[in-house]
Design a protein around this motif. Structure first.
Motif, short mmCIF file in Angstrom:
data_model
loop_
_atom_site.label_atom_id
_atom_site.label_comp_id
_atom_site.label_asym_id
_atom_site.label_seq_id
_atom_site.Cartn_x
_atom_site.Cartn_y
_atom_site.Cartn_z
N SER A 153 -3.03 129.99 141.88
CA SER A 153 -3.49 129.49 143.17
C SER A 153 -4.15 130.60 143.97
CB SER A 153 -2.33 128.89 143.97
OG SER A 153 -1.35 129.87 144.25
N ALA A 154 -5.03 130.20 144.90
CA ALA A 154 -5.72 131.16 145.75
C ALA A 154 -6.15 130.47 147.03
CB ALA A 154 -6.93 131.74 145.04
N THR A 155 -6.27 131.25 148.10
CA THR A 155 -6.69 130.74 149.40
C THR A 155 -8.19 130.99 149.59
OG1 THR A 155 -4.52 131.21 150.34
CG2 THR A 155 -6.34 130.89 151.89
N ILE A 156 -8.88 129.99 150.12
CA ILE A 156 -10.31 130.12 150.39
C ILE A 156 -10.53 131.16 151.50
CG2 ILE A 156 -12.24 128.96 151.55
CD1 ILE A 156 -12.20 128.26 148.68
N SER A 157 -11.39 132.11 151.24
CA SER A 157 -11.76 133.08 152.27
C SER A 157 -13.10 132.71 152.90
CB SER A 157 -11.81 134.49 151.69
OG SER A 157 -12.76 134.55 150.63
N THR A 158 -14.03 132.20 152.07
CA THR A 158 -15.32 131.73 152.59
C THR A 158 -15.69 130.44 151.86
OG1 THR A 158 -16.03 134.02 152.98
CG2 THR A 158 -17.72 132.31 153.01
N TRP A 159 -15.61 129.34 152.59
CA TRP A 159 -15.89 128.04 151.96
C TRP A 159 -17.37 127.75 152.00
CZ3 TRP A 159 -14.23 124.59 148.75
CH2 TRP A 159 -14.66 123.26 148.78
N CYS A 160 -17.89 127.24 150.86
CA CYS A 160 -19.30 126.87 150.78
C CYS A 160 -19.45 125.36 150.94
CB CYS A 160 -19.89 127.34 149.44
SG CYS A 160 -21.62 126.87 149.22
#
Length: 792
Positions: free
Chosen positions: A690-697
């Motif tokens: 799992s990972a957290t979005i840092s910059t969503w496109c």
């Protein structure tokens, strides 16, 4: 010729007056009330109508006519009339002498006679005219007048209540108890006695009852205002069974001769006897005891209406108090003088004119025993409620008829889209051509991806075969391939999930709107595997193209032009107050599995079925996609996050995806808060990252649109997963560029900024350099795997 329908009821009460000693009696008459309805529905026009009334000794055609009276000008207003029969042609008293049944027939103008109505108890009051002579009345053990001094019994000498029911000791006709209450009093006119006391209703001694008008003792009371025997006389129902006045006995009675004239009036007054002899009747009438009770005007009028599509008559002041039974709603409806409404404040059944339903599925959800048939529907889009045919049996029931197609080409003028045309719109049927403008009456918003289902049926074929499919991606009722991203310009309604037992990519489309199908095409759509138009040989079900014309198909085989095809829709019954996320469901005690979610709460978004994982890494994860092959799950190399597949059946072990751009939108992903998870379901034990979005496109962007790399699928930059190093991205190799034809059907986590490269920390579906494959930590796993993608 006037054509009246049979919505006519007949009620009557008879008032009989026999000759009195002092004056001639009024004639016998029969009060008749009724209503006339036109053949087209509703009451006949106001005016005067010639009516003929006949009396028969039976109901059937062989019955003997006993009497006839013609009334040439009967006033009719709001469909109702009231007349008195027997004024021109006297009623035959002998017809009622032995209590035999009698029937009234009514003829309007030159119409055939309406269904005959059987007379009930009241008219048999005429039987009273034949009662036996007062000479037959017996009195044994009585205290005679000669045994008491004149005027010796006064009101002062009688204790209050001393004269009770047991002292008025007689058995009236039809009763087993002595001195019991008369529960149904006749009118004063009908309760009078003759000079010789011939009436069985009153049964008084000829020595004491000389006045037919007052029925009082000639020696004791002569005032008509006092001895109102009519108010406590036995009912005509009971009197008609009397065979002889001899059956009326009186023993140990106190006779009227024992009282002086001044006392008799007070003793026999209604205020003295009502609490005893009339207690039951007073209770039945709510205490409102009238001196001249007219049953014709006050009796309860009940009639049962089998056809609940329309009210029997208009509810106005003239109909106030009338009641009818709505068989569809299962309620008694009453008229308050202004409008019909359910008695007791009950709510009409769902699907009735008084309470239309949102859909056929909603009717079935409210009543599991609902039967196939017409119901009233009011969709949010429809300008007014309409009658729809609901199938409550096929494939679980809850289906609403959209179209009945009797010919693949000739049902309409030209080759048309039938879902945009009204044809017999008010009479849905499987026996005649039928359609509605569903773009008007349902609208596109009523069709939900993953929830709305369509069904095609052959109702006249053996076993009524049917095939159903769920909408994967809806286009519109008016859609063409160009506007829906498919084919050219033929009619394209939706992408659908493969029907049960079928595989591949399926479509709900037609060959009717324009292009090469315009003049020689079909009048209906179908299910098939051709994306451009409904092509019959492509496993088609419905009215589809043959290559030169249109005909009807079933499972890719022609069934000719003379078949009947029925098209149905089933809309979901959506829950209320569904959680807005799997995390909220978890906090409310939700378990891992399918649950309803409403991501925008009270917003315009439609609730949908989602799979929530409440055990992995703290729970609260919502399934986005399940990929069972890195390249072949869809037709072509696609972005699964905008391509619905089995959208109504989310599962971590079967192919699944939704159009998340449409379902949740780009704004639902928040930088630094929203997390994604990739799981290798086939691994033992299961592996997750799992990972957290840092910059969503965005759900459907390319790397070039997000300021990175080239034109492949790109969702966003993610924080470095725990235990990993480098700059990480959530991307794919499916949308454009070199991945288009040989690329992948899904994304993954990795360190390559342009696309998911398998050899650069790829976790998920990534590019090998020549095609797509499943990867985990830069290791290729082969194509026989199952991967899932989640969001929290």
């Amino acid at each position: 010729m006037l054509r009246c329908n049979a919505v006519v009821w007949f009620s009557a009460a008879c008032a009989l007056c026999l000759p009195a000693a002092a004056r001639a009696a009024p004639p016998a008459g029969l009060d008749a009330h009724g209503a006339l309805g036109s053949a087209g529905g509703g009451p006949v026009a106001d005016g005067v109508y010639p009516l003929t009334f006949r009396l028969y000794d039976g109901e059937g055609p062989q019955a003997k006519q006993l009497w006839e009276e013609i009334l040439v000008a009967v006033p009719v207003k709001a469909g109702t009339f009231a007349v008195v029969l027997g004024q021109k042609v006297a009623l035959p008293v002998a017809a009622f002498a032995d209590g035999s049944a009698a029937w009234i027939g009514v003829t309007v103008a030159g119409d055939p006679e309406l269904a005959r109505v059987g007379l009930r108890a009241v008219p048999y009051a005429l039987r009273a005219a034949g009662a036996a002579s007062a000479a037959d009345l017996q009195c044994s053990g009585c205290v005679e007048a000669g045994e008491l001094a004149a005027g010796s019994v006064t009101s002062e000498k009688l204790a209050g209540g001393a004269v009770q029911a047991k002292h008025v000791d007689f058995s009236y006709a039809g009763s087993d108890s002595k001195g019991g209450p008369a529960n149904h009093a006749l009118t004063a006119d009908a309760a009078k006695v003759s000079e010789s006391a011939k009436s069985a209703d009153t049964a008084k001694s000829a020595e004491t009852a000389k006045s037919a008008e007052t029925a009082k003792s000639a020696e004791t009371a002569k005032s008509a205002e006092t001895a109102k025997i009519a108010e406590f006389a036995a009912s005509a129902d009971e009197a008609k069974t009397s065979k002889s006045a001899q059956s009326l006995k009186c023993t140990d009675c106190v006779t009227a001769a024992m009282f002086d004239a001044n006392v008799a009036a007070d003793l026999v007054a209604i205020k003295k006897l009502a609490p005893i002899a009339l207690s039951g009747l007073a209770k039945d009438l709510g205490g409102a005891l009238a001196g001249n009770l007219d049953f014709a005007a006050n009796q309860a009028l009940l009639f049962r209406v089998q056809n609940a599509k329309a009210e029997p008559i208009k509810c106005d002041a003239a109909a106030a108090g009338m009641v009818w039974f709505d068989t569809a709603a299962g309620l008694f409806m009453g008229c308050d003088g202004k409008a019909w409404g359910p008695l007791g404040g009950g709510k009409p059944a769902l699907g009735t004119a008084q309470n239309p339903a949102l859909s056929c599925a909603h009717v079935l959800a409210a009543d599991a025993g609902a039967k196939t048939g017409p119901y009233w529907i009011q969709t949010p889009a429809a300008p007014a409620p309409f009658v729809a045919l609901c199938d409550m049996e096929t494939a679980g029931g809850g289906w609403m008829l959209l179209l009945t197609l009797l010919h693949p080409r000739d049902q309409y003028a030209g080759s048309v889209n039938p879902f945009l045309h009204d044809l017999n719109a008010g009479s849905p049927s499987l026996k005649a051509g039928y359609s509605r403008d569903w773009s008007r009456d349902l609208g596109n918003g009523a069709v939900s991806d993953g929830l709305t289902e369509f069904l095609i049926q052959r109702p006249n074929a053996l076993g009524k075969p049917a095939i159903a499919a769920t909408v994967a991606q809806w286009c519109s009722w008016k859609g063409t391939g160009a506007t829906c991203g498919a084919g050219t310009n033929h009619g394209f309604l939706a992408r659908i999930d493969a029907p049960p037992g079928k595989t591949g990519s399926w479509y709900f489309n037609q060959c009717s709107l324009d292009g090469s199908c315009l003049t020689t095409g079909t009048d209906g759509p179908g299910f098939n595997t051709n994306a451009d138009h409904c092509n019959g040989p492509n496993a088609a079900f419905g009215a589809c193209w043959t290559g030169s014309t249109g005909t009807m198909y079933w499972d890719g085989q022609t069934v000719g032009d003379s078949e009947v095809l029925a098209y149905w829709v089933r809309q979901p019954v959506l829950p209320t107050n569904a959680p807005v996320s799997c995390q909220q469901a978890l906090s409310a005690g939700g378990k891992t599995g399918v649950t309803w979610l409403d991501l925008d709460g009270s917003g315009p978004g439609v609730p949908f079925r989602a799979w929530c994982d409440q055990g992995t890494d703290g729970g609260g994860w919502m399934l986005l996609a399940t990929i069972t092959h890195p390249q072949n799950q869809y037709a072509g190399s696609v972005n699964p996050f905008v391509m619905p597949l089995n959208a109504g059946a989310p599962a971590p072990d079967a192919a699944y995806s939704r159009n998340w751009l449409k379902t949740i939108g780009d704004g639902a992903v928040v930088n630094g808060k929203t997390s994604f998870l990739v799981a290798h379901e086939s691994a033992a034990p299961r592996k997750t990252l799992s990972a957290t979005i840092s910059t969503w496109c965005g759900w459907d962007k390319t790397a070039g649109q997000c300021g990175a790399g080239g034109g492949h699928g790109y969702y966003g930059k993610i924080a470095t997963p725990g235990g990993k190093a480098g700059s990480w991205h959530f991307n794919a190799c499916s949308k454009e560029g070199g991945c288009l034809s040989t690329g992948t059907d899904g994304p993954g986590f990795g360190t390559h900024g342009d696309y998911c490269a398998g050899d650069q920390q790829g976790h998920g579906i990534c590019w090998t350099g020549s095609d797509g494959n499943f990867y985990w930590s830069a290791g290729a796993l082969g194509k026989a795997q199952v991967f899932t993608y989640w969001m929290r």
